[in-house]
Motif scaffolding. Structure first.
Motif, PDB file in Angstrom:
ATOM      1  N   ILE A  96      14.735  59.762  -3.751  1.00  0.00           N
ATOM      2  CA  ILE A  96      16.281  60.707  -3.160  1.00  0.00           C
ATOM      3  C   ILE A  96      17.020  59.882  -1.677  1.00  0.00           C
ATOM      4  O   ILE A  96      17.349  60.297  -0.917  1.00  0.00           O
ATOM      5  N   GLN A  97      17.159  58.864  -2.125  1.00  0.00           N
ATOM      6  CA  GLN A  97      17.651  57.450  -1.733  1.00  0.00           C
ATOM      7  C   GLN A  97      17.493  57.708   0.400  1.00  0.00           C
ATOM      8  O   GLN A  97      17.911  57.822   0.560  1.00  0.00           O
ATOM      9  N   ILE A  98      16.302  57.462   0.286  1.00  0.00           N
ATOM     10  CA  ILE A  98      15.066  57.504   1.564  1.00  0.00           C
ATOM     11  C   ILE A  98      14.518  56.370   1.701  1.00  0.00           C
ATOM     12  O   ILE A  98      13.626  55.849   1.150  1.00  0.00           O
ATOM     13  N   GLY A  99      15.731  55.493   2.065  1.00  0.00           N
ATOM     14  CA  GLY A  99      14.367  53.988   2.619  1.00  0.00           C
ATOM     15  C   GLY A  99      14.703  53.250   3.331  1.00  0.00           C
ATOM     16  O   GLY A  99      13.957  54.787   4.948  1.00  0.00           O
ATOM     17  N   PRO A 100      14.460  52.718   3.814  1.00  0.00           N
ATOM     18  CA  PRO A 100      13.911  51.136   3.015  1.00  0.00           C
ATOM     19  C   PRO A 100      12.536  50.936   2.324  1.00  0.00           C
ATOM     20  O   PRO A 100      11.590  51.692   2.694  1.00  0.00           O
ATOM     21  N   GLU A 101      12.327  50.509   1.519  1.00  0.00           N
ATOM     22  CA  GLU A 101      10.997  50.375   0.738  1.00  0.00           C
ATOM     23  C   GLU A 101      10.164  49.331   1.581  1.00  0.00           C
ATOM     24  O   GLU A 101      10.516  48.697   1.873  1.00  0.00           O
ATOM     25  N   ASP A 102       9.206  50.037   1.752  1.00  0.00           N
ATOM     26  CA  ASP A 102       7.899  49.147   3.197  1.00  0.00           C
ATOM     27  C   ASP A 102       6.757  49.660   2.756  1.00  0.00           C
ATOM     28  O   ASP A 102       5.918  48.900   3.818  1.00  0.00           O
ATOM     29  N   GLU A 103       6.800  49.993   1.902  1.00  0.00           N
ATOM     30  CA  GLU A 103       4.919  50.099   1.020  1.00  0.00           C
ATOM     31  C   GLU A 103       4.519  48.672  -0.119  1.00  0.00           C
ATOM     32  O   GLU A 103       5.103  48.961  -0.971  1.00  0.00           O
ATOM     33  N   THR A 104       3.056  47.948   0.335  1.00  0.00           N
ATOM     34  CA  THR A 104       2.760  47.677  -0.981  1.00  0.00           C
ATOM     35  C   THR A 104       1.823  47.997  -1.694  1.00  0.00           C
ATOM     36  O   THR A 104       0.992  49.266  -1.324  1.00  0.00           O
ATOM     37  N   VAL A 105       2.249  47.698  -3.278  1.00  0.00           N
ATOM     38  CA  VAL A 105       1.346  48.437  -3.910  1.00  0.00           C
ATOM     39  C   VAL A 105      -0.408  47.699  -3.550  1.00  0.00           C
ATOM     40  O   VAL A 105      -1.183  48.252  -3.539  1.00  0.00           O
ATOM     41  N   LEU A 106       0.059  46.567  -3.915  1.00  0.00           N
ATOM     42  CA  LEU A 106      -1.122  45.190  -3.763  1.00  0.00           C
ATOM     43  C   LEU A 106      -1.181  44.496  -2.284  1.00  0.00           C
ATOM     44  O   LEU A 106       0.256  44.023  -2.170  1.00  0.00           O
ATOM     45  N   ALA A 107      -1.235  44.745  -1.122  1.00  0.00           N
ATOM     46  CA  ALA A 107      -1.115  43.749  -0.419  1.00  0.00           C
ATOM     47  C   ALA A 107      -0.875  42.210  -0.692  1.00  0.00           C
ATOM     48  O   ALA A 107      -1.518  41.927  -0.877  1.00  0.00           O
TER      49      ALA A 107
END
Lengths: 455, 160
Positions: A96-107
């Motif tokens: 829903i366009q709330i960014g930024p992408e900030d989390e890693t699936v694997l570090a």
């Protein structure tokens, strides 16, 4: 039970005929016979078990990862690191366009909370996966961590999440969500009393009896069936599609049966990596949190701090309210920017106050990422507000229930966030509460109505 | 790893399996035999979701090694209904809305059955004590307690 059908009679088409009638739940026959199929009741021949290597540090740089010993462990089929994940950095609300992408699936290069996923091990048995996970060597350079929201907001605090660049979520309104209504300082100046109090809460774990998890079956047609206990089926499907760079048509999610969720199963945590494991090995994969992981790793309700300053008149009217709210997102956003925003709209409470000023911050710390739980963003706020209401009533020597009648919102009142009040019914609820609790209030309050005649 | 034979009856049917030494009864029932009515909630004997009846006694199948179950008779919630007719406890759980997510339900029913088998007319305190090893996160327990008391009353009326 007594039904007052007069309430909302003008907007209601039915005759409330379902109310008070017991109707059998459609899922109960399965529950009492043990036939209800939860995700973990799906078991496939050749199924691999996924175990996660997790960060032992709250904040650290990863110098190197050595998986060679783990890969040699008997029964291990595949070991996954960040470079195996097609789109490793994500954020749930990007849909829903709330960014930024900030989390890693694997570090990747860094861990930001104790328990963060670093390496995934897939093996023939749970035990082999567990033993091999213990053989993964990760060389960390420990970094200073911050655990307190107000410390995190100070200049010079360690930066938790570089994707944000500062330790708060940047809204389009700036460093916090803001509500401005009337002139709050003028309200405090005219008030007979001003009371400022702060309230805070700790994270709360949902502790569902069924832990978070999924079972994935790679199908013959290059599709993947994912049996999951997610509470957010399409959020999870769409985010998985982004993370794995795979069209949604390749993903078949089966769920809806959740062994207790309470909001704790709305994150996109187990499915993408389990489906990736199934894709890369061609085998069914099971990834189920242990009870310890459920308690330590799954996201809790956010810790919150709420500072409320109220101006009140001797006659009981609240004339000004200023609130500063802090939501501890932990290391990543997940649903917290939304929770903090919800609080901004909510903090006046169900009361009509002419002068309101609200700032709510979504703050990043090196704590376990928080997320949804039953009314997140408003539940802790309600605790704070209603304790504050009792304190205000005591301050002016007024009955706490009568104090709430005086300030209750009524249909047509403009709320601080510029939505007119509709269908309030607060006064009617309090009248019933007064009778049910045998807590009498003055007759004039029992004669009030949420409807404003002629409004 | 060497496998060991194990043989028991499950809900009246003969079962025989080879299991790895150390395998729990819970995993044997669920993964080998396919009876998924016992649930794995904690795998450490604290939640009660895995409860089964072994030779008339309540047991936590997640803490019971399958290899210790040779020759025993095991009852699970999936085996309670006879000929499609629900057991009075199952009926009562339905009628009193004692299930929500349902994950704790099979274990609750097992604990309640052992209680009623030993104490046909339990007090409320007896019920609370008998269910004290089973965690429910949805209901707040009250409908479950009512279900067990309802089933006990139904049993005694049928017996009279």
């Amino acid at each position: 039970m007594e039904l007052r059908k007069s309430y909302f009679a003008d907007v209601r088409k039915d005759d409330l005929h379902e109310i008070g009638q017991p109707r059998p739940r459609s899922d109960s026959p399965g529950h009492v016979t043990g036939k209800t199929a939860y995700f973990a009741d799906h078991n496939f021949p050749g199924m691999l078990h996924l175990k996660m290597v997790r960060s032992p540090h709250h904040h650290a740089r990863i110098r190197s990862i050595d998986t060679s010993e783990a890969e040699k462990h008997p029964g291990v089929v595949r070991v996954l690191t960040a470079r195996d994940v097609p789109h490793n950095v994500y954020t749930i609300l990007i849909l829903i366009q709330i960014g930024p992408e900030d989390e890693t699936v694997l570090a990747d290069g860094k861990v930001r909370w104790k328990g963060e996923a670093v390496v995934a091990v897939l093996a023939e048995t749970e035990r082999a996966a567990q033993e091999a996970a213990a053989k993964v060597k990760v060389d960390y350079e420990v970094l200073p961590a911050v655990f307190d929201m107000e410390e995190a907001l100070k200049p010079g605090a360690p930066i938790v999440n570089e994707y944000h660049g500062q330790n708060y979520y940047l809204y389009d309104s700036g460093e916090c969500r803001k509500v401005r209504f009337g002139d709050v300082e003028a309200g405090f100046a005219e008030a007979d009393h001003v009371l400022e109090q702060s309230y805070q809460s700790s994270p709360i774990e949902h502790a569902p009896t069924e832990t978070t998890g999924c079972v994935v079956m790679p199908e013959g047609n290059d599709r993947f069936t994912c049996y999951t206990n997610t509470q957010a089926m399409f959020f999870t499907l769409d985010n998985t599609s982004i993370i794995l760079q795979m069209p949604g048509s390749k993903l078949h999610f089966v769920g809806g049966t959740v062994g207790g969720g309470f909001g704790g199963k709305v994150d996109v945590i187990v499915e993408p990596i389990a489906i990736l494991g199934a894709k890369l090995t061609g085998r069914p994969v099971s990834f189920i949190y242990s009870r310890e992981e459920e308690m330590q790793i799954s996201s809790p309700r956010a810790a919150e701090k709420v500072v409320i300053k109220d101006g009140v008149m001797k006659d009981g009217r609240i004339v000004a309210r200023k609130v500063t709210g802090y939501t501890d997102a932990g290391a990543y956003s997940r649903h917290s920017p939304y929770g903090a925003q919800k609080g901004a709209g909510h903090y006046p409470g169900p009361y009509t106050i002419p002068n309101v000023w609200i700032d709510t911050y979504c703050v990043y710390t090196n704590r376990t990422p928080s997320s949804a739980m039953r009314g997140f963003g408003v539940t802790i706020g309600d605790f704070a507000l209603e304790v504050q209401m009792d304190k205000l009533a005591r301050l002016i020597g007024m009955d706490p229930l009568e104090f709430r009648f005086i300030n209750a919102y009524r249909d047509g009142d403009m709320k601080a966030h510029r939505q007119p009040t509709e269908g309030a019914a607060l006064i009617e609820c309090m009248q019933e509460a007064s009778r049910a609790a045998n807590w009498p209030v003055a007759e004039k309050f029992m004669a009030m109505s949420s409807y404003k005649k002629g409004a | 790893m060497a496998k060991v034979p194990v043989q028991f009856t499950l809900n009246g049917s003969e079962k025989a399996e080879f299991v790895e030494s150390g395998t729990t009864l819970l995993n044997t029932l669920r993964d080998k035999i396919g009876d998924t009515s016992p649930k794995g909630g904690c795998q450490q004997g604290t939640c009660g979701a895995c409860s089964v009846i072994v030779d008339g006694e309540l047991r936590l199948s997640c803490l019971t090694l399958a290899e210790t179950c040779n020759g025993v008779a095991i009852t699970t919630t999936s085996g309670l209904a006879e000929g499609g007719v629900l057991h009075p406890l199952q009926r009562a759980f339905l009628d009193t809305f004692a299930t929500q997510c349902g994950f704790c339900t099979p274990g609750m029913i097992m604990a309640a059955k052992v209680l009623l088998d030993h104490t046909p007319n339990p007090s409320r305190e007896d019920v609370v004590e008998a269910l004290s090893g089973n965690i429910c996160r949805c209901t707040g327990y009250e409908p479950i307690i009512q279900a067990v008391l309802t089933a006990a009353r139904a049993n005694s009326q049928n017996a009279a």
